[in-house]
Scaffold this motif. Structure first.
Motif, PDB file in Angstrom:
ATOM      1  N   HIS A  28       0.856  -1.185   0.000  1.00 57.07           N
ATOM      2  CA  HIS A  28       0.000   0.000   0.000  1.00 57.07           C
ATOM      3  C   HIS A  28       0.895   1.239   0.000  1.00 57.07           C
ATOM      4  CE1 HIS A  28      -3.404  -2.462   2.155  1.00 57.07           C
ATOM      5  NE2 HIS A  28      -3.027  -2.978   1.009  1.00 57.07           N
ATOM      6  N   ARG A  59       1.152   5.544  -0.022  1.00 59.12           N
ATOM      7  CA  ARG A  59       0.515   6.834   0.223  1.00 59.12           C
ATOM      8  C   ARG A  59       1.592   7.909   0.102  1.00 59.12           C
ATOM      9  NH1 ARG A  59      -2.855   3.471  -0.004  1.00 59.12           N
ATOM     10  NH2 ARG A  59      -4.475   2.950   1.531  1.00 59.12           N
ATOM     11  N   VAL A 112       6.685  -0.373   7.574  1.00 59.85           N
ATOM     12  CA  VAL A 112       6.374   0.833   6.815  1.00 59.85           C
ATOM     13  C   VAL A 112       7.700   1.453   6.380  1.00 59.85           C
ATOM     14  CG1 VAL A 112       5.121   3.014   6.735  1.00 59.85           C
ATOM     15  CG2 VAL A 112       4.369   1.210   8.310  1.00 59.85           C
ATOM     16  N   TRP A 116       0.532   4.874  12.252  1.00 59.57           N
ATOM     17  CA  TRP A 116       0.814   4.059  11.073  1.00 59.57           C
ATOM     18  C   TRP A 116       1.018   2.576  11.377  1.00 59.57           C
ATOM     19  CZ3 TRP A 116       4.873   7.907   8.625  1.00 59.57           C
ATOM     20  CH2 TRP A 116       4.170   9.013   8.128  1.00 59.57           C
ATOM     21  N   SER A 154      -2.270   0.850   6.841  1.00 58.51           N
ATOM     22  CA  SER A 154      -2.351   2.048   6.004  1.00 58.51           C
ATOM     23  C   SER A 154      -3.707   2.729   6.147  1.00 58.51           C
ATOM     24  CB  SER A 154      -2.114   1.674   4.537  1.00 58.51           C
ATOM     25  OG  SER A 154      -3.102   0.745   4.109  1.00 58.51           O
ATOM     26  N   PHE A 163      -4.459   9.733   5.697  1.00 58.95           N
ATOM     27  CA  PHE A 163      -3.006   9.929   5.595  1.00 58.95           C
ATOM     28  C   PHE A 163      -2.656  11.414   5.559  1.00 58.95           C
ATOM     29  CE2 PHE A 163       0.751  10.628   2.900  1.00 58.95           C
ATOM     30  CZ  PHE A 163       1.706   9.946   3.645  1.00 58.95           C
ATOM     31  N   TRP A 190       3.402   0.640   2.923  1.00 62.32           N
ATOM     32  CA  TRP A 190       2.996  -0.331   3.931  1.00 62.32           C
ATOM     33  C   TRP A 190       3.033  -1.742   3.358  1.00 62.32           C
ATOM     34  CZ3 TRP A 190       1.128   4.583   4.348  1.00 62.32           C
ATOM     35  CH2 TRP A 190       0.978   5.126   5.617  1.00 62.32           C
TER      36      TRP A 190
END
Length: 382
Positions: A134, A136, A323, A348, A352, A358, A379
């Motif tokens: 994932h 972001r 992460v 976190w 995610s 986020f 993630w």
């Protein structure tokens, strides 16, 4: 005649009293009641800026969230703060300031749009769930640039590279020269150009991700990446020629990671870059450095990439629950503050968030955080 004089004097006195009342409403003193050195000011009008008359050098405080509240620190021994509020109301609430981490942390609403030819959106967020990986990313204009109505100088990129034999994600953050006239465009161009150059060497780089970067393989990867960065530097130089700008005006640095996609228990990433960026790994609630580039970035004339900052690259393995965080140098300084590190680790570690979540987490408010803030997080889903 006496009656007329009496009326004139009465009107004059009434006018003076009204003027004095208006002035006192416009700038009314606020007593700080206790040992706390903070007061809260409620701004009921539509303006997002209040001017605060305090003994210190700061003259403007930005209202950071939708609550219409701003915390004003009293820096000297005086117990009185004079607050000038642009709206018609004069509501002031005094009390202790909340601890860091108390309540929501929405990104601040700017008091004005950025001025200048290189203007860009104040805040950008992006991301996707790519199987078990994932991603972001977000970039927020700093408070200093907002107050001066200057544009954000940072950029980030998250995109898949089509020329790689297997699906591969490129994540990158870039910070432009703080004084560069076209540095925001340079930072964005550097990320885009990096993706194009990496695609040109897709097969050997994919092999490096598969087999590792030890010994002779590491030397070969270093040579490839240096060639890639030379190509990105050429793009910045062409940008300078197009705008007839000095090289320093189109300077930027970059930190990136190549991540093969697909379901796996252990994922091998290749982190690379030059400049002041920092890569961190959040594992089991603790922060670990992965790759730290030059802490002091020089921006001399004649070079589009920072001088004295050698290319560095590093393989890093992530497992479920980890992460991997890429951030610009200024953002890394914030994350390394103990209270910020704990706040982000707590936010976190569970997994995610969605994009707006986020953005809210990355937009935390803390004293002295007035620079642009840009980061990309990866993630490994549990």
């Amino acid at each position: 005649m006496e009656t007329l004089v009496y009326v004139v004097l009465s009107v004059s006195l009434a006018g003076n009293a009204l003027l004095l009342w208006a002035l006192r409403r416009r700038r009314s003193p606020v007593e700080v009641p206790g040992p706390e050195r903070m007061v809260r000011v409620e701004v009921p009008g539509p303006e997002r800026i209040v001017r605060v008359d305090v003994p210190g050098p700061e003259r403007v405080v930005q209202v950071p969230g939708p609550e219409r509240m701003v915390k004003v620190e009293v820096p000297g021994p005086e117990r009185i703060v004079r607050v000038e509020v642009p709206g018609p109301e004069r509501v002031v609430r005094a009390g202790p300031a909340p601890e860091f981490g108390a309540g929501p942390f929405p990104p601040a609403v700017p008091g004005g749009l950025a001025l200048g030819r290189d203007g860009v959106h104040d805040t950008v967020v992006d991301g996707a769930d790519l199987g078990s990986l994932h991603v972001r990313g977000g970039s927020l204009r700093g408070g200093r640039h907002r107050a001066d109505q200057r544009f954000r100088r940072d950029a980030f990129l998250t995109r898949t590279l089509p020329e790689f034999p297997r699906p591969t994600l490129l994540s990158a953050v870039s910070a432009g020269n703080p004084l560069g006239l076209w540095s925001r465009t340079a930072a964005e161009l550097l990320c885009e150009s990096l993706g194009t150059q990496l695609d040109a060497f897709a097969k050997p780089l994919d092999t490096a991700l598969t087999e590792g970067t030890e010994g002779e393989s590491s030397d070969a990867v270093t040579d490839l990446l240096r060639t890639v960065l030379r190509g990105t530097a050429s793009s910045l130089e062409r940008l300078g020629h197009r705008h007839q700008a000095d090289t320093r005006d189109v300077s930027a640095d970059v930190l990136a990671v190549l991540s093969p996609l697909g379901e796996t228990s252990v994922r091998r990433h290749l982190v690379l870059g030059t400049g002041a960026g920092v890569a961190l790994l959040l594992r089991d609630g603790a922060w670990h450095p992965v790759l730290e580039l030059a802490p002091d970035t020089a921006w001399p004339a004649g070079r589009a990439l920072p001088a004295g900052c050698e290319l560095r690259h590093q393989s890093v393995h992530t497992r479920p629950g980890d992460v991997l965080v890429l951030c610009t140098g200024a953002t890394a300084e914030l994350i390394r503050r103990p209270e910020v590190a704990k706040h982000l680790a707590d936010a976190w570690a569970p997994g995610s968030p969605d994009l707006l979540g986020f953005l809210q987490q990355a937009g935390f408010r803390t004293a002295g955080a007035d620079t642009d803030r840009t980061l990309v997080c990866l993630w490994e889903a549990v």
